[in-house]
Design a protein around this motif. Sequence first.
Motif, PDB file in Angstrom:
ATOM      1  N   CYS A 168       0.809  -1.217   0.000  1.00 59.41           N
ATOM      2  CA  CYS A 168       0.000   0.000   0.000  1.00 59.41           C
ATOM      3  C   CYS A 168       0.843   1.269   0.000  1.00 59.41           C
ATOM      4  N   SER A 169       2.135   1.148   0.307  1.00 57.84           N
ATOM      5  CA  SER A 169       2.990   2.334   0.351  1.00 57.84           C
ATOM      6  C   SER A 169       4.449   1.931   0.173  1.00 57.84           C
ATOM      7  N   ALA A 170       5.263   2.908  -0.151  1.00 55.09           N
ATOM      8  CA  ALA A 170       6.699   2.654  -0.281  1.00 55.09           C
ATOM      9  C   ALA A 170       7.297   2.239   1.060  1.00 55.09           C
ATOM     10  N   ALA A 171       6.788   2.790   2.151  1.00 53.91           N
ATOM     11  CA  ALA A 171       7.295   2.440   3.484  1.00 53.91           C
ATOM     12  C   ALA A 171       6.995   0.975   3.799  1.00 53.91           C
ATOM     13  N   HIS A 172       5.797   0.513   3.452  1.00 52.38           N
ATOM     14  CA  HIS A 172       5.446  -0.890   3.699  1.00 52.38           C
ATOM     15  C   HIS A 172       6.287  -1.808   2.821  1.00 52.38           C
ATOM     16  N   LEU A 173       6.514  -1.407   1.579  1.00 54.45           N
ATOM     17  CA  LEU A 173       7.374  -2.194   0.682  1.00 54.45           C
ATOM     18  C   LEU A 173       8.778  -2.302   1.268  1.00 54.45           C
ATOM     19  N   ALA A 174       9.319  -1.204   1.756  1.00 60.05           N
ATOM     20  CA  ALA A 174      10.662  -1.214   2.348  1.00 60.05           C
ATOM     21  C   ALA A 174      10.708  -2.135   3.567  1.00 60.05           C
ATOM     22  N   GLU A 175       9.647  -2.126   4.372  1.00 57.01           N
ATOM     23  CA  GLU A 175       9.578  -2.993   5.550  1.00 57.01           C
ATOM     24  C   GLU A 175       9.601  -4.472   5.140  1.00 57.01           C
ATOM     25  N   LEU A 176       8.815  -4.818   4.130  1.00 56.09           N
ATOM     26  CA  LEU A 176       8.784  -6.208   3.668  1.00 56.09           C
ATOM     27  C   LEU A 176      10.103  -6.607   3.009  1.00 56.09           C
ATOM     28  N   GLN A 177      10.698  -5.709   2.249  1.00 56.46           N
ATOM     29  CA  GLN A 177      11.993  -6.010   1.636  1.00 56.46           C
ATOM     30  C   GLN A 177      13.044  -6.289   2.709  1.00 56.46           C
ATOM     31  N   GLN A 178      13.023  -5.512   3.776  1.00 59.12           N
ATOM     32  CA  GLN A 178      13.963  -5.730   4.882  1.00 59.12           C
ATOM     33  C   GLN A 178      13.720  -7.091   5.529  1.00 59.12           C
ATOM     34  N   HIS A 179      12.452  -7.448   5.707  1.00 58.14           N
ATOM     35  CA  HIS A 179      12.102  -8.762   6.264  1.00 58.14           C
ATOM     36  C   HIS A 179      12.710  -9.879   5.411  1.00 58.14           C
ATOM     37  N   TYR A 180      12.567  -9.800   4.104  1.00 58.14           N
ATOM     38  CA  TYR A 180      13.086 -10.856   3.235  1.00 58.14           C
ATOM     39  C   TYR A 180      14.612 -10.831   3.148  1.00 58.14           C
ATOM     40  N   ARG A 181      15.238  -9.680   3.326  1.00 57.57           N
ATOM     41  CA  ARG A 181      16.709  -9.627   3.360  1.00 57.57           C
ATOM     42  C   ARG A 181      17.258 -10.389   4.555  1.00 57.57           C
ATOM     43  N   ARG A 182      16.522 -10.360   5.659  1.00 49.42           N
ATOM     44  CA  ARG A 182      16.961 -11.077   6.872  1.00 49.42           C
ATOM     45  C   ARG A 182      16.684 -12.573   6.784  1.00 49.42           C
ATOM     46  N   ARG A 183      15.757 -12.985   5.942  1.00 46.12           N
ATOM     47  CA  ARG A 183      15.408 -14.400   5.813  1.00 46.12           C
ATOM     48  C   ARG A 183      16.462 -15.086   4.947  1.00 46.12           C
ATOM     49  N   PRO A 184      17.055 -16.166   5.439  1.00 47.02           N
ATOM     50  CA  PRO A 184      18.083 -16.836   4.628  1.00 47.02           C
ATOM     51  C   PRO A 184      17.485 -17.457   3.359  1.00 47.02           C
ATOM     52  N   PHE A 185      18.245 -17.390   2.294  1.00 46.99           N
ATOM     53  CA  PHE A 185      17.872 -18.054   1.041  1.00 46.99           C
ATOM     54  C   PHE A 185      18.492 -19.436   1.091  1.00 46.99           C
ATOM     55  N   VAL A 186      17.643 -20.472   1.116  1.00 45.76           N
ATOM     56  CA  VAL A 186      18.097 -21.851   1.289  1.00 45.76           C
ATOM     57  C   VAL A 186      17.866 -22.603  -0.022  1.00 45.76           C
ATOM     58  N   ASN A 187      18.953 -22.937  -0.702  1.00 43.73           N
ATOM     59  CA  ASN A 187      18.821 -23.610  -1.992  1.00 43.73           C
ATOM     60  C   ASN A 187      17.991 -24.881  -1.899  1.00 43.73           C
ATOM     61  N   GLU A 188      18.200 -25.658  -0.847  1.00 43.30           N
ATOM     62  CA  GLU A 188      17.462 -26.915  -0.696  1.00 43.30           C
ATOM     63  C   GLU A 188      15.949 -26.674  -0.599  1.00 43.30           C
ATOM     64  N   GLU A 189      15.567 -25.571   0.012  1.00 45.29           N
ATOM     65  CA  GLU A 189      14.146 -25.219   0.086  1.00 45.29           C
ATOM     66  C   GLU A 189      13.605 -24.913  -1.309  1.00 45.29           C
ATOM     67  N   LEU A 190      14.354 -24.130  -2.082  1.00 42.39           N
ATOM     68  CA  LEU A 190      13.938 -23.813  -3.449  1.00 42.39           C
ATOM     69  C   LEU A 190      13.811 -25.091  -4.273  1.00 42.39           C
ATOM     70  N   TRP A 191      14.775 -25.994  -4.132  1.00 41.28           N
ATOM     71  CA  TRP A 191      14.717 -27.252  -4.887  1.00 41.28           C
ATOM     72  C   TRP A 191      13.498 -28.061  -4.490  1.00 41.28           C
ATOM     73  N   ALA A 192      13.175 -28.088  -3.199  1.00 44.63           N
ATOM     74  CA  ALA A 192      11.985 -28.815  -2.733  1.00 44.63           C
ATOM     75  C   ALA A 192      10.716 -28.218  -3.336  1.00 44.63           C
ATOM     76  N   MET A 193      10.663 -26.897  -3.442  1.00 43.10           N
ATOM     77  CA  MET A 193       9.499 -26.246  -4.034  1.00 43.10           C
ATOM     78  C   MET A 193       9.381 -26.579  -5.527  1.00 43.10           C
ATOM     79  N   LYS A 194      10.524 -26.664  -6.220  1.00 42.71           N
ATOM     80  CA  LYS A 194      10.514 -27.054  -7.635  1.00 42.71           C
ATOM     81  C   LYS A 194       9.980 -28.479  -7.800  1.00 42.71           C
ATOM     82  N   ILE A 195      10.376 -29.365  -6.893  1.00 45.30           N
ATOM     83  CA  ILE A 195       9.892 -30.742  -6.922  1.00 45.30           C
ATOM     84  C   ILE A 195       8.388 -30.769  -6.671  1.00 45.30           C
TER      85      ILE A 195
END
Length: 122
Positions: free
Chosen positions: A47-74
């Motif tokens: 709904c706003s640039a501030a909310h987008l920035a908040e969510l982007q920060q949340h995802y920056r802190r969340r680790p990117f796990v290759n095995e999780e991505l592979w499981a989702m592809k499966i």
Amino acid sequence: MAAWSGWPITLFLLIPVGTAVYGRVRDSSSVHPINPARDGQRVLTCCSAAHLAELQQHYRRRPFVNEELWAMKIDRAMRQHSHRLTNEQLIRETGLNLIQLEASATWRYRRHYDIPKSAGEQ
């Protein structure tokens, strides 16, 4: 009110037309229903640039796990078929190799049973 209907949910946005702010973040839990090139990316609608920035920060802190991505592809490949797939079929459908298939199965098992990684594992 805008509606987006996609697998597995329908999302109703309470954002006035023309005021939404969009962004994209890296997210290993996200695969596109039909376009593998978009796997690992989540589109955000805010709904706003501030909310987008908040969510982007949340995802920056969340680790990117290759095995999780592979499981989702499966998971996506399995949903597209009414029968079980062999490893060879999964390799062809997902673009993964056998080592990645096994790593994603191990990741899923450990996550389900809350088993920590042993010393020396990455």
